[in-house]
Design a protein around this motif. Structure first.
Motif, mmCIF file in Angstrom:
data_model
loop_
_atom_site.group_PDB
_atom_site.id
_atom_site.type_symbol
_atom_site.label_atom_id
_atom_site.label_comp_id
_atom_site.label_asym_id
_atom_site.label_seq_id
_atom_site.Cartn_x
_atom_site.Cartn_y
_atom_site.Cartn_z
ATOM 1 N N GLY A 225 0.788 -1.235 0.000
ATOM 2 C CA GLY A 225 0.000 0.000 0.000
ATOM 3 C C GLY A 225 0.813 1.275 0.000
ATOM 4 N N ASP A 227 1.448 3.282 -2.355
ATOM 5 C CA ASP A 227 0.798 4.358 -3.108
ATOM 6 C C ASP A 227 -0.157 5.146 -2.219
ATOM 7 O OD1 ASP A 227 -0.710 2.044 -2.921
ATOM 8 O OD2 ASP A 227 -1.721 2.334 -4.846
ATOM 9 N N VAL A 228 -0.781 4.456 -1.258
ATOM 10 C CA VAL A 228 -1.671 5.130 -0.303
ATOM 11 C C VAL A 228 -0.873 6.107 0.552
ATOM 12 C CG1 VAL A 228 -3.213 4.790 1.674
ATOM 13 C CG2 VAL A 228 -3.271 3.180 -0.249
ATOM 14 N N ALA A 232 -0.884 10.232 0.657
ATOM 15 C CA ALA A 232 -1.122 10.940 1.925
ATOM 16 C C ALA A 232 -0.060 12.011 2.148
ATOM 17 C CB ALA A 232 -1.127 9.955 3.079
ATOM 18 N N PRO A 296 1.158 1.156 5.697
ATOM 19 C CA PRO A 296 -0.077 1.366 4.938
ATOM 20 C C PRO A 296 -0.585 0.128 4.196
ATOM 21 C CG PRO A 296 1.789 2.100 3.657
ATOM 22 C CD PRO A 296 2.356 1.543 4.936
ATOM 23 N N LEU A 298 -2.154 -3.211 2.442
ATOM 24 C CA LEU A 298 -3.507 -3.657 2.095
ATOM 25 C C LEU A 298 -3.864 -4.913 2.867
ATOM 26 C CD1 LEU A 298 -3.497 -3.148 -1.782
ATOM 27 C CD2 LEU A 298 -3.820 -1.476 0.047
ATOM 28 N N SER A 319 -2.691 0.494 8.809
ATOM 29 C CA SER A 319 -4.016 0.271 8.242
ATOM 30 C C SER A 319 -4.769 -0.784 9.051
ATOM 31 C CB SER A 319 -3.913 -0.140 6.769
ATOM 32 O OG SER A 319 -2.936 -1.144 6.594
ATOM 33 N N SER A 339 -8.183 1.279 5.663
ATOM 34 C CA SER A 339 -7.300 0.776 4.614
ATOM 35 C C SER A 339 -7.601 1.404 3.258
ATOM 36 C CB SER A 339 -7.441 -0.743 4.515
ATOM 37 O OG SER A 339 -6.706 -1.266 3.431
ATOM 38 N N GLN A 340 -6.544 1.667 2.489
ATOM 39 C CA GLN A 340 -6.610 2.177 1.116
ATOM 40 C C GLN A 340 -7.117 3.617 1.024
ATOM 41 O OE1 GLN A 340 -7.886 -0.676 -1.964
ATOM 42 N NE2 GLN A 340 -8.206 -2.182 -0.342
ATOM 43 N N SER A 341 -7.183 4.300 2.159
ATOM 44 C CA SER A 341 -7.653 5.691 2.148
ATOM 45 C C SER A 341 -6.496 6.622 2.494
ATOM 46 C CB SER A 341 -8.800 5.888 3.142
ATOM 47 O OG SER A 341 -9.127 7.261 3.257
ATOM 48 N N SER A 342 -5.961 7.297 1.487
ATOM 49 C CA SER A 342 -4.873 8.247 1.728
ATOM 50 C C SER A 342 -5.372 9.427 2.563
ATOM 51 C CB SER A 342 -4.286 8.729 0.400
ATOM 52 O OG SER A 342 -5.297 9.268 -0.437
ATOM 53 N N GLU A 343 -6.649 9.778 2.386
ATOM 54 C CA GLU A 343 -7.219 10.883 3.169
ATOM 55 C C GLU A 343 -7.271 10.521 4.650
ATOM 56 O OE1 GLU A 343 -8.672 9.559 0.492
ATOM 57 O OE2 GLU A 343 -8.489 11.158 -1.003
#
Length: 391
Positions: A225, A227-228, A232, A296, A298, A319, A339-343
């Motif tokens: 993860g 990229d997440v 961020a 981060p 997955l 995560s 999980s998978q939420s950069s925000e």
């Protein structure tokens, strides 16, 4: 008691889970033997038996076959038993011949327990323990349960019928294995990774400056993860937060290029540093200077890096997936994010950065105390002794 542990390679110095387990069993008078495909020259903890060689040269491979089957002659009862077991599984003649050769190092063994360090290591060797009169144990560690069965459905159907006892590093992986067909009637034990506290760098309060140092230790793989986390970091930069983000680990060329291009596209070249793969000691020293550790992923079976970060008192964010909720007590020893939420990750990072020193110290203290109490080598060793009915 004699225990055979099956791994792909002898464990490296930094692989404390296997090294501490082997050393602990030896200290309690257990005869431990490793069965691997290759051996590191510096590994001297216990005897190592290498699996039969495989060559693309047909003449050389024929010679290996003759040599290996000659060495199996004193072990014909186990070989015949193995062949009968495979015939009951409706394995074809040529496949039996191949499997007998590949399992020759195991068929020669005299063991009380044959323990496969990963479920994938048992594929093709499911009936060997029965053939040599040993009990069969299997460990679930992450990739073997999270990823491999997705690509190979029903791959463990035969394995589930042969296991005597299961070890899993998390409740999450065990429950997932049951969902894949493992009988809940088979005895199981959860033994998590442990931290050798005395070998870790001592707790260091990070420098009081305006630049926050964030670290992730992970392979450059899709499942981690990254990229997440990188996305961020873009949010942090947009919000005028000064930071550096160090990623320690390597990966294949495609993933490495993808993440580096993402950093370039998001204008983060000055903030994000790819450190590559570092020796374990250097990785820990790097971690000791961090303000925040981020995982981060997955999915994770448990994650040693998160455990070590907490042991070192680092403010840890991970995560909310897999075995990570068993690793971190949310809002007490660290924090979990969607999980998978950069925000969500960016929001959690901003919250942690804005905490006062007293609040941060409280979480650091909680994390270090919990790891010291619940995830120490002595506790892990006691649990393995109980696993093999030695206590």
């Amino acid at each position: 008691m004699r225990i055979g542990l099956v791994l792909s390679n002898t464990p490296a110095y930094s692989e404390t889970f296997f090294n501490s387990k082997i050393k602990g069993l030896l200290e309690h008078g257990v005869d431990v033997r490793l069965y691997c495909q290759s051996k590191k020259e510096d590994f001297t903890i216990c005897p190592v038996f290498i699996s039969p060689r495989v060559s693309r040269n047909p003449l050389l491979q024929f010679w290996y076959f003759i040599k290996e089957f000659t060495l199996l002659l004193p072990h014909l009862p186990a070989v015949f038993h193995y062949i009968n077991l495979e015939r009951k599984e409706r394995t074809g003649f040529l496949q039996i011949l191949k499997k007998t050769y590949l399992n020759a190092h195991l068929l020669k063994a005299k063991l009380d327990w044959l323990h496969f360090g990963f479920a994938t290591m048992a594929l093709g060797s499911e009936t060997v323990a029965n053939a040599i009169g040993a009990k069969m144990a299997v460990s679930f560690r992450g990739f073997d349960i999270n990823v491999y069965p997705i690509k190979h459905p029903d791959c463990y159907n035969n394995l589930w019928k042969q296991i005597v006892k299961v070890h899993s590093i998390s409740h999450y992986l065990y429950k997932k294995a049951v969902g894949l067909g493992l009988s809940s009637e088979i005895p199981f034990t959860i033994i998590t990774p442990a931290v050798q506290i005395e070998t870790l760098p001592s707790f260091k309060e990070t420098a009081n400056n305006d630049t926050i140092k964030i670290v992730t230790i992970a392979r450059l793989s899709w499942i981690k993860g990254l990229d997440v986390a990188i996305a961020a970091m873009r949010i942090l930069k947009e919000n005028d937060i000064k930071f550096t983000y160090s990623i320690i680990g390597d990966g294949d060329k495609n993933h490495t290029e993808r993440y580096k291009f993402m950093v370039y596209e998001l204008g983060l070249n000055d903030e994000v540093v790819f450190c590559g793969k570092l020796p374990h000691s250097e990785t820990l020293e790097h971690l000791s200077t961090a303000d925040i550790y981020v995982q981060p992923s997955l999915n994770e079976g448990f994650c040693n890096a998160v455990l070590e970060a907490q042991a070192m008192g680092k403010l840890t964010i991970a995560s909310n997936v897999g075995g990570l909720p068993e690793n971190i007590v949310d809002d007490k020893t660290g924090w979990l994010f969607e999980s998978q939420s950069s925000e969500a990750l960016a929001k959690k990072l901003e919250m942690v950065i804005s905490m006062n020193a007293e609040e941060k110290n409280e979480v650091s203290k909680n994390a270090m105390e919990r790891v010291k109490k619940e995830f120490n080598i002595e506790k892990q060793m006691k649990e393995f002794l109980e696993f093999y009915n030695l206590e």
